[in-house]
Design an enzyme around this catalytic site. Structure first.
Site, PDB file in Angstrom:
ATOM      1  N   GLU A  51      38.224  36.283  38.741  1.00 28.59           N
ATOM      2  CA  GLU A  51      38.603  35.486  37.492  1.00 28.59           C
ATOM      3  C   GLU A  51      39.430  36.292  36.761  1.00 28.59           C
ATOM      4  OE1 GLU A  51      38.014  32.480  38.079  1.00 28.59           O
ATOM      5  OE2 GLU A  51      36.511  32.410  39.551  1.00 28.59           O
TER       6      GLU A  51
ATOM      7  N   ASP B  14      42.531  37.151  44.312  1.00 30.74           N
ATOM      8  CA  ASP B  14      41.699  37.813  45.395  1.00 30.74           C
ATOM      9  C   ASP B  14      42.298  39.373  45.348  1.00 30.74           C
ATOM     10  OD1 ASP B  14      39.803  36.058  46.039  1.00 30.74           O
ATOM     11  OD2 ASP B  14      40.659  35.632  47.723  1.00 30.74           O
TER      12      ASP B  14
END
Ligand SMILES: [Zn+2]
Length: 422
Positions: A281, A362
């Protein structure tokens, strides 16, 4: 009277194209699941059993079939409204629009929005209380569901009322440049919503509080400090009062930027996994993904409104669907109805932009925590906990998925970890 002319033919063709594209994708996806649903993907070997695979297949089948049914119902309803002459009929029953432009516009859109909201209720009830319960996710009570509905109703009445009022006034007082001013108002509104949603609207539905678990809180503080971000930007949310699904997301803008973890997610993951999810996040945060998405939408809506400004003075658009002549505010609706189905062709573009952001987020995990294996483990658990379809058809995933398919994501994370180890 409806006119069967070239424009009607164009509309029906566009409608059929959109219907066929969506229908074939759903069909392909469900068939792919039927053929391959019992195979365990490479990265899930030893982590997922046959019983879970059967559960995944059943859940995916139930939700996709119901989604397809709802889509079909909406399509038939749209056709019935447009071809049955319901719109001119409704307009004829409202105050004379030339004398009461803004009032009639508000009533016209208000009635249509209310009707479509009411029609959606049985579908939502079935999805929430039958499908989600049957598969062990639904925890929401009827009382909370009704409260959500009422709050949502009041909220959309206020927000839509303001937006529609602004649009109708601009259309009336600035008949040539309305499209630019409307765009400015909409873009400002959208920006304001992204800014205010986390602090003003989301708390109407959920409780947001600092992470309760002390060990986890310390890990969060350490990670945020490492990323150079404000620690008070991480919250936990009481999602479990509605469903057992687990999730985390990044939202807000400027001072209201925050990362939200579902309480259900915190309950089922290890601290190491949650830190990895948090790092993902943070990747969205650092990549300015919310801002980029906003700019993308603003550019798209400017182009659309400019196109609409040329469409709404075209008499054929109105006479085709049974109106005597141009009614400017209805032109926007008819233009969207006629040309909107073609915009489904832009769906893959938007989806791939979102997936790009997911890959970038990611990639941030390895950079921030030095390891990618915990995120891979977290994604496996997320797949199990949410009965995520592990076998989407690649065309379906390419077209709709806002996140890369889980097996693909995990494989890439493992590749990164492997490279680091060697
Ligand atoms: Zn993400």
């Amino acid at each position: 009277m409806i006119h069967w002319n070239g424009l009607m033919f164009f509309f029906l063709t566009a409608f059929a194209v959109s219907f066929l594209v969506r229908g074939s994708l759903s069909f392909l996806n469900i068939r792919h699941l039927r053929l391959h649903g019992s195979e365990i993907p490479e990265v899930f070997r030893g982590e997922i059993d046959e019983e879970t695979l059967v559960k995944i297949s059943r859940y995916t089948r139930d939700t996709s079939r119901f989604g397809a049914l709802e889509g079909l119902f909406d399509d038939l309803l749209t056709l019935a409204v447009l071809l049955g002459g319901l719109l001119p009929w409704l307009l004829a029953r409202l105050p004379d629009w030339e004398g009461h432009f803004i009032l009639t516009g508000l009533l016209f859109f208000g009635i249509l929005t209310l009707a479509s909201g009411l029609i959606g209720i049985p579908f939502d009830l079935y999805r929430t209380f039958v499908i989600e319960r049957r598969h062990g996710f639904g925890t929401i009570t009827l009382r909370l569901w009704v409260m959500d509905l009422l709050k949502g109703f009041v909220l959309s009445a206020v927000l839509l009322g303001i937006l529609l009022g602004a649009f109708l006034s601009l259309l009336f007082y600035a008949p040539r440049s309305w499209w630019f001013w409307t765009w400015l108002v909409f873009a400002a509104f959208q920006g304001l919503m992204v800014l205010l949603y986390p602090v003003l609207i989301a708390p109407l539905f959920n409780k947001y509080e600092p992470i309760r678990d002390e060990g986890l809180r310390e890990a969060v503080v350490a990670l945020m400090a490492k990323a150079g971000l404000r620690t008070e930007g991480v919250y936990q949310m009481d999602a479990g009062k509605r469903s057992r699904h687990t999730n985390a997301y990044f939202t807000g803008f400027g001072k209201t930027k925050r990362i939200v973890l579902f309480d259900t997610l915190i309950a089922s993951h290890t601290t190491e996994e949650i830190v990895a999810i948090l790092a993902h996040e943070i990747g969205h945060w650092q990549g300015r993904h919310v801002l980029k998405m906003l700019l993308f939408m603003a550019a798209a809506s400017l182009a659309l409104l400019w196109l609409a400004s040329h469409l709404i003075s075209w008499p054929l658009l109105y006479t085709t669907f049974g109106f005597a002549g141009p009614v400017p505010f209805i032109g926007l609706l008819l233009g969207a109805a006629v040309f909107g189905p073609l915009f489904i062709l832009f769906t893959p573009l938007f989806s791939s932009l979102q997936r790009r952001f997911e890959w970038q987020a990611d990639a941030a995990v390895g950079r921030l925590t030095g390891r990618t294996a915990p995120l891979a483990e977290a994604l496996k658990r997320i797949a199990r906990d949410n009965l995520a379809n592990l076998h989407p058809h690649h065309l379906y995933a390419w077209f709709y998925y806002s996140h890369p398919p889980l097996a693909e994501r995990i494989a890439r994370l493992k590749g990164r970890e492997g490279k680091k180890g060697s």
